[in-house]
Design a protein around this motif. Structure first.
Motif, mmCIF file in Angstrom:
data_model
loop_
_atom_site.group_PDB
_atom_site.id
_atom_site.type_symbol
_atom_site.label_atom_id
_atom_site.label_comp_id
_atom_site.label_asym_id
_atom_site.label_seq_id
_atom_site.Cartn_x
_atom_site.Cartn_y
_atom_site.Cartn_z
ATOM 1 N N LYS A 155 21.250 20.535 17.507
ATOM 2 C CA LYS A 155 20.897 20.146 18.715
ATOM 3 C C LYS A 155 21.928 20.073 20.140
ATOM 4 C CE LYS A 155 21.065 15.893 16.987
ATOM 5 N NZ LYS A 155 21.075 14.014 16.688
ATOM 6 N N ARG A 160 17.309 20.277 23.516
ATOM 7 C CA ARG A 160 16.203 19.622 24.120
ATOM 8 C C ARG A 160 15.602 18.393 24.385
ATOM 9 N NH1 ARG A 160 10.734 19.926 19.354
ATOM 10 N NH2 ARG A 160 8.686 20.144 20.979
ATOM 11 N N PHE A 183 16.131 18.119 19.028
ATOM 12 C CA PHE A 183 16.231 18.919 18.009
ATOM 13 C C PHE A 183 16.809 19.669 17.428
ATOM 14 C CE2 PHE A 183 14.657 23.408 16.624
ATOM 15 C CZ PHE A 183 13.265 23.121 15.980
ATOM 16 N N PRO A 184 17.337 19.421 16.145
ATOM 17 C CA PRO A 184 15.871 19.017 15.296
ATOM 18 C C PRO A 184 16.722 17.060 15.434
ATOM 19 C CG PRO A 184 17.651 19.613 13.324
ATOM 20 C CD PRO A 184 18.311 20.255 15.397
ATOM 21 N N HIS A 228 12.013 11.232 19.061
ATOM 22 C CA HIS A 228 11.755 12.816 18.696
ATOM 23 C C HIS A 228 10.876 13.138 18.952
ATOM 24 C CE1 HIS A 228 15.792 14.000 17.436
ATOM 25 N NE2 HIS A 228 16.284 12.490 16.535
ATOM 26 N N ASP A 232 10.623 17.859 16.239
ATOM 27 C CA ASP A 232 11.437 17.908 15.231
ATOM 28 C C ASP A 232 11.628 16.933 14.197
ATOM 29 O OD1 ASP A 232 12.367 18.345 18.084
ATOM 30 O OD2 ASP A 232 12.390 15.976 18.380
#
Length: 286
Positions: A155, A160, A183-184, A228, A232
């Protein structure tokens, strides 16, 4: 909130009582006599071994494994086309979702709460010397740690934007802003790791399904809160399955090897009946 934790511990009791006889059969005398501290040191080695196995497992992949990886990549790319639409859909649902479900998704996916439950399961197995509970706790803690490290690095590197901070294709790599750590999904990884690991302790398909369903509450709650994107959550779930399965396979082999080695130690003395002259005796060979 307390009801959910009571549910978890009632499941632990079920695991313990339904496998008590199995423990008695599999737990060798030497392991029964080992101290709690000795078991803890032994289990710490298993945790470290499982942690390393997650990262070396791809080196052992065959063609089928790479095909699965390709499917996950293609599937994630396809879901990315639906991210914006899915975000609007879950956002519209948010006001109708009971607060207790949202709270469970948030609290159970938080590291301090999740590791608290995982540690409680392991300690229950450690102090009762239950092999089944110990393995379950080791599986949860190791999987959460291995997958958690991956998501922490990923992440930060990808940067992201979360749905409430930007578009699905907005990235700020290595950003320190929380709005660009989408992400994630860490909540998905921690929550689903616990419930997926628990589901592997039961053979009943309905119990497995119920546990996996409970594990998806936290991921979906992150969609409702616009924390999210759908991709994700989907990739985090796939990552969790890979990590838990890898650690579980490692523990099965490692703990079975422990039993085999103990049995070898117990059978070091070979007894033979011998006849010689006017003597009849039993000779033990070490």
């Amino acid at each position: 909130m307390m009801k959910f934790f009571l549910l978890i511990f009632s499941l632990l009791f079920t695991i313990q009582t339904t496998t008590a006889q199995e423990d008695k059969l599999e737990l060798a005398k030497e392991e029964k006599d080992i101290t709690t501290w000795g078991l803890a040191k032994h289990d710490a080695k298993l945790m470290w071994g499982g942690f390393k196995h997650v990262y070396t497992r791809p080196l052992e992949w065959d063609q089928d494994d790479f095909a699965v990886l390709g499917g996950v990549i293609v599937g994630t790319a396809g879901l990315n086309l639906l991210d914006e639409r899915a975000n609007r859909y879950f956002d519209n649902q948010s006001d109708d979702v009971p607060g207790i479900i949202k709270d469970f998704g948030w609290y159970f996916g938080s590291p301090q709460n999740n590791y608290g439950v995982n540690s409680a399961i392991y300690l229950a197995g450690l102090f009762t010397k239950s092999k089944k509970l110990r393995k379950t706790g080791i599986l949860m803690i190791t999987s959460a740690s291995a997958a958690g490290l991956i998501q922490t690095v990923s992440k930060t590197v990808t940067g992201r934007a979360r749905p409430n901070a930007g578009g699905s294709l907005t990235f700020k790599p290595f950003s320190s802003e929380g709005g660009y750590h989408s992400f994630p999904s860490g909540h998905t990884i921690l929550s689903f790791t616990t419930f997926y690991a628990l589901s592997k302790q039961f053979d009943n398909i309905w119990v497995k399904g119920a546990l996996i369903g409970a594990g998806m509450v936290s991921p979906v709650s992150r969609l409702w809160s616009e924390a999210h994107w759908l991709t994700d959550v989907a990739l985090s779930t796939a990552l969790t399955v890979f990590v838990v399965d890898a650690v579980d396979n490692y523990l099965d082999k490692a703990m079975n090897d422990d039993i085999t080695q103990t049995e070898k130690k117990q059978s070091r003395v070979s007894w033979q009946l011998r006849f010689g002259g006017t003597q009849i005796g039993v000779v033990g060979t070490f």
